[in-house]
Scaffold this motif. Structure first.
Motif, PDB file in Angstrom:
ATOM      1  N   CYS A  99     -54.097  27.356 -43.237  1.00  0.00           N
ATOM      2  CA  CYS A  99     -53.309  26.931 -44.380  1.00  0.00           C
ATOM      3  C   CYS A  99     -51.928  27.554 -44.261  1.00  0.00           C
ATOM      4  O   CYS A  99     -51.793  28.714 -43.832  1.00  0.00           O
ATOM      5  N   ALA A 100     -50.906  26.801 -44.635  1.00  0.00           N
ATOM      6  CA  ALA A 100     -49.530  27.284 -44.554  1.00  0.00           C
ATOM      7  C   ALA A 100     -48.785  26.923 -45.821  1.00  0.00           C
ATOM      8  O   ALA A 100     -49.065  25.895 -46.442  1.00  0.00           O
ATOM      9  N   ALA A 101     -47.817  27.757 -46.161  1.00  0.00           N
ATOM     10  CA  ALA A 101     -46.998  27.502 -47.343  1.00  0.00           C
ATOM     11  C   ALA A 101     -45.572  27.959 -47.069  1.00  0.00           C
ATOM     12  O   ALA A 101     -45.352  28.921 -46.331  1.00  0.00           O
ATOM     13  N   ASP A 102     -44.635  27.255 -47.682  1.00  0.00           N
ATOM     14  CA  ASP A 102     -43.232  27.573 -47.424  1.00  0.00           C
ATOM     15  C   ASP A 102     -42.391  27.218 -48.631  1.00  0.00           C
ATOM     16  O   ASP A 102     -42.790  26.407 -49.470  1.00  0.00           O
ATOM     17  N   THR A 103     -41.188  27.792 -48.668  1.00  0.00           N
ATOM     18  CA  THR A 103     -40.257  27.470 -49.746  1.00  0.00           C
ATOM     19  C   THR A 103     -39.707  26.067 -49.600  1.00  0.00           C
ATOM     20  O   THR A 103     -39.506  25.359 -50.594  1.00  0.00           O
ATOM     21  N   TYR A 141     -40.047  23.669 -46.242  1.00  0.00           N
ATOM     22  CA  TYR A 141     -40.431  22.608 -45.312  1.00  0.00           C
ATOM     23  C   TYR A 141     -41.530  23.068 -44.367  1.00  0.00           C
ATOM     24  O   TYR A 141     -41.528  24.210 -43.909  1.00  0.00           O
ATOM     25  N   LEU A 142     -42.471  22.171 -44.105  1.00  0.00           N
ATOM     26  CA  LEU A 142     -43.482  22.390 -43.076  1.00  0.00           C
ATOM     27  C   LEU A 142     -43.293  21.309 -42.022  1.00  0.00           C
ATOM     28  O   LEU A 142     -43.518  20.127 -42.293  1.00  0.00           O
ATOM     29  N   GLY A 143     -42.880  21.721 -40.837  1.00  0.00           N
ATOM     30  CA  GLY A 143     -42.611  20.768 -39.790  1.00  0.00           C
ATOM     31  C   GLY A 143     -43.552  20.913 -38.627  1.00  0.00           C
ATOM     32  O   GLY A 143     -44.542  21.646 -38.685  1.00  0.00           O
ATOM     33  N   SER A 144     -43.219  20.232 -37.552  1.00  0.00           N
ATOM     34  CA  SER A 144     -44.094  20.239 -36.389  1.00  0.00           C
ATOM     35  C   SER A 144     -44.157  21.611 -35.725  1.00  0.00           C
ATOM     36  O   SER A 144     -45.170  21.969 -35.130  1.00  0.00           O
ATOM     37  N   SER A 145     -43.102  22.392 -35.865  1.00  0.00           N
ATOM     38  CA  SER A 145     -43.110  23.737 -35.300  1.00  0.00           C
ATOM     39  C   SER A 145     -43.650  24.729 -36.314  1.00  0.00           C
ATOM     40  O   SER A 145     -43.259  24.714 -37.479  1.00  0.00           O
ATOM     41  N   PRO A 146     -44.550  25.620 -35.874  1.00  0.00           N
ATOM     42  CA  PRO A 146     -45.079  26.639 -36.781  1.00  0.00           C
ATOM     43  C   PRO A 146     -44.148  27.837 -36.948  1.00  0.00           C
ATOM     44  O   PRO A 146     -44.457  28.765 -37.696  1.00  0.00           O
ATOM     45  N   VAL A 147     -43.016  27.823 -36.282  1.00  0.00           N
ATOM     46  CA  VAL A 147     -42.101  28.955 -36.320  1.00  0.00           C
ATOM     47  C   VAL A 147     -41.373  29.014 -37.660  1.00  0.00           C
ATOM     48  O   VAL A 147     -40.897  27.993 -38.152  1.00  0.00           O
ATOM     49  N   GLY A 148     -41.299  30.226 -38.222  1.00  0.00           N
ATOM     50  CA  GLY A 148     -40.503  30.419 -39.421  1.00  0.00           C
ATOM     51  C   GLY A 148     -41.156  30.064 -40.731  1.00  0.00           C
ATOM     52  O   GLY A 148     -40.502  30.118 -41.778  1.00  0.00           O
ATOM     53  N   ILE A 149     -42.412  29.720 -40.704  1.00  0.00           N
ATOM     54  CA  ILE A 149     -43.112  29.388 -41.945  1.00  0.00           C
ATOM     55  C   ILE A 149     -43.376  30.667 -42.724  1.00  0.00           C
ATOM     56  O   ILE A 149     -43.747  31.685 -42.153  1.00  0.00           O
ATOM     57  N   ASP A 150     -43.200  30.580 -44.033  1.00  0.00           N
ATOM     58  CA  ASP A 150     -43.233  31.787 -44.857  1.00  0.00           C
ATOM     59  C   ASP A 150     -44.611  32.435 -44.910  1.00  0.00           C
ATOM     60  O   ASP A 150     -44.723  33.662 -44.798  1.00  0.00           O
TER      61      ASP A 150
END
Length: 122
Positions: free
Chosen positions: A95-99, A101-110
């Motif tokens: 599971c991922a969450a961000d302020t 955007y969730l894109g194809s790259s997992p880099v930088g996700i909060d």
């Protein structure tokens, strides 16, 4: 800081179904998008499904028509219904969450959950 906790993984035969859940808690006020990624052994982590800030959904091509992402804003939760599972769906699902955007790259996700294993047997 927000925390994400996944549940619902397991072992299922090909053609079967599983439903993953992700519960967010803690400082979640800055979370605007949530979604799911997966990582199979020896492969890069990839986006499976996610919400956009506009509230629309997006899916990787290989799961379109089989997986459905949904959410319960009141519960700060996101779900992934997986039907017609294939052996190639075997992976750890995150599971991922961000302020923003969730894109194809997992880099930088909060924020990331700890992951839940999904194994599809033939």
């Amino acid at each position: 800081q927000a925390q994400l906790v996944e549940s619902g993984g397991g072992l299922v035969q090909a053609g079967g179904s599983l439903r993953l859940s992700c519960q967010a808690s803690g400082s979640i006020g800055n979370i605007n998008v949530m979604g799911w990624y997966r990582q199979a052994p020896g492969k890069q982590r990839e986006l499976v499904a996610a919400f956009t800030r506009a509230g629309t959904t997006k899916y990787t091509d290989s799961v379109k028509g089989r997986f459905t992402i949904s959410r319960d804003n009141a519960k700060s939760a996101v779900y992934l219904q997986m039907n017609s599972l294939k052996t190639e769906d075997t992976a750890v699902y995150y599971c991922a969450a961000d302020t923003n955007y969730l894109g194809s790259s997992p880099v930088g996700i909060d924020y990331w959950g700890q992951g839940t294993q999904v194994t599809v047997s033939s």
